[in-house]
Design a protein around this motif. Structure first.
Motif, PDB file in Angstrom:
ATOM      1  N   ASP A   1     -86.173 -38.789  23.988  1.00 22.77           N
ATOM      2  CA  ASP A   1     -86.447 -37.695  24.900  1.00 22.77           C
ATOM      3  C   ASP A   1     -85.130 -37.117  25.415  1.00 22.77           C
ATOM      4  OD1 ASP A   1     -89.249 -37.957  24.771  1.00 22.77           O
ATOM      5  OD2 ASP A   1     -89.185 -39.598  26.230  1.00 22.77           O
TER       6      ASP A   1
ATOM      7  N   GLY B   1     -89.887 -33.075  20.247  1.00 18.83           N
ATOM      8  CA  GLY B   1     -90.288 -31.772  20.755  1.00 18.83           C
ATOM      9  C   GLY B   1     -90.796 -30.896  19.638  1.00 18.83           C
ATOM     10  N   SER B   2     -91.077 -29.655  19.983  1.00 11.52           N
ATOM     11  CA  SER B   2     -91.584 -28.720  18.984  1.00 11.52           C
ATOM     12  C   SER B   2     -90.985 -27.346  19.217  1.00 11.52           C
ATOM     13  CB  SER B   2     -93.111 -28.642  19.067  1.00 11.52           C
ATOM     14  OG  SER B   2     -93.492 -28.035  20.288  1.00 11.52           O
TER      15      SER B   2
ATOM     16  N   CYS C   1     -92.681 -24.716  19.563  1.00 10.81           N
ATOM     17  CA  CYS C   1     -93.509 -24.093  20.597  1.00 10.81           C
ATOM     18  C   CYS C   1     -92.983 -24.428  21.996  1.00 10.81           C
ATOM     19  CB  CYS C   1     -94.956 -24.554  20.438  1.00 10.81           C
ATOM     20  SG  CYS C   1     -96.084 -23.784  21.603  1.00 10.81           S
ATOM     21  N   THR C   2     -92.647 -25.686  22.224  1.00 13.39           N
ATOM     22  CA  THR C   2     -92.084 -26.108  23.515  1.00 13.39           C
ATOM     23  C   THR C   2     -90.749 -25.417  23.768  1.00 13.39           C
ATOM     24  OG1 THR C   2     -93.123 -28.256  23.248  1.00 13.39           O
ATOM     25  CG2 THR C   2     -91.400 -28.098  24.904  1.00 13.39           C
ATOM     26  N   ASP C   3     -89.917 -25.338  22.741  1.00 15.42           N
ATOM     27  CA  ASP C   3     -88.630 -24.664  22.874  1.00 15.42           C
ATOM     28  C   ASP C   3     -88.820 -23.201  23.258  1.00 15.42           C
ATOM     29  OD1 ASP C   3     -87.397 -27.029  22.126  1.00 15.42           O
ATOM     30  OD2 ASP C   3     -87.203 -26.430  20.034  1.00 15.42           O
TER      31      ASP C   3
ATOM     32  N   VAL D   1     -91.457 -21.789  24.814  1.00 20.95           N
ATOM     33  CA  VAL D   1     -91.977 -21.681  26.184  1.00 20.95           C
ATOM     34  C   VAL D   1     -90.868 -21.918  27.205  1.00 20.95           C
ATOM     35  CG1 VAL D   1     -93.521 -22.761  27.870  1.00 20.95           C
ATOM     36  CG2 VAL D   1     -94.356 -22.242  25.585  1.00 20.95           C
ATOM     37  N   CYS D   2     -90.074 -22.954  27.002  1.00 17.33           N
ATOM     38  CA  CYS D   2     -88.982 -23.265  27.941  1.00 17.33           C
ATOM     39  C   CYS D   2     -87.951 -22.142  27.973  1.00 17.33           C
ATOM     40  CB  CYS D   2     -88.315 -24.578  27.567  1.00 17.33           C
ATOM     41  SG  CYS D   2     -89.331 -26.031  27.852  1.00 17.33           S
TER      42      CYS D   2
END
Length: 126
Positions: free
Chosen positions: A21, A88-89, A91-93, A95-96
């Motif tokens: 993480d 992670g993904s 998609c997460t990157d 959004v952040c």
């Protein structure tokens, strides 16, 4: 005779750990107040410095000025995540990077400091 590609090359993670993480959360930018103030008052300067420290083009973060989606921040976060083997993904990157780009730049800079491997972004492929 033409050859077809059976599988895509996979990146080798430069750290010795398996996928892990982030060392800090996306909202943990206040842990380092000097860095937090720098990002608050001049995020583009901080982003350029962080990008350069990771071995990318100094002006890469300035591409985010043209868009509300912040593509350079998203790409840089994905690159850092792959480089250090962080879970992670995309998609997460995305959004952040869209919701809080300044927090993303703080998180990436903190990760580079904590891993002590900043400066190279070369990824080897199998």
């Amino acid at each position: 005779m033409s050859w077809t590609v059976a599988s895509q090359p996979r990146p080798l993670v430069c750290s010795s750990e398996e996928e892990g993480d982030w060392s800090t959360g996306i909202c943990s930018c206040c842990n380092d107040m000097k860095q937090c103030c720098w990002v608050f008052w001049c995020c583009p300067c901080f982003a350029c410095k962080t990008s350069k420290a990771f071995g990318q083009c100094l002006c890469l973060p300035l591409l985010d000025v043209c868009s509300c989606v912040h593509p350079a921040t998203m790409v840089m976060r994905t690159n850092v995540r792959y480089h250090y083997g962080i879970k992670g993904s995309l998609c997460t990157d995305c959004v952040c990077a869209t919701c809080c780009p300044s927090c993303v730049w703080c998180q990436m800079a903190t990760e580079m400091k904590s891993r002590r491997i900043g400066g190279t972004s070369r990824v080897k492929y199998l």
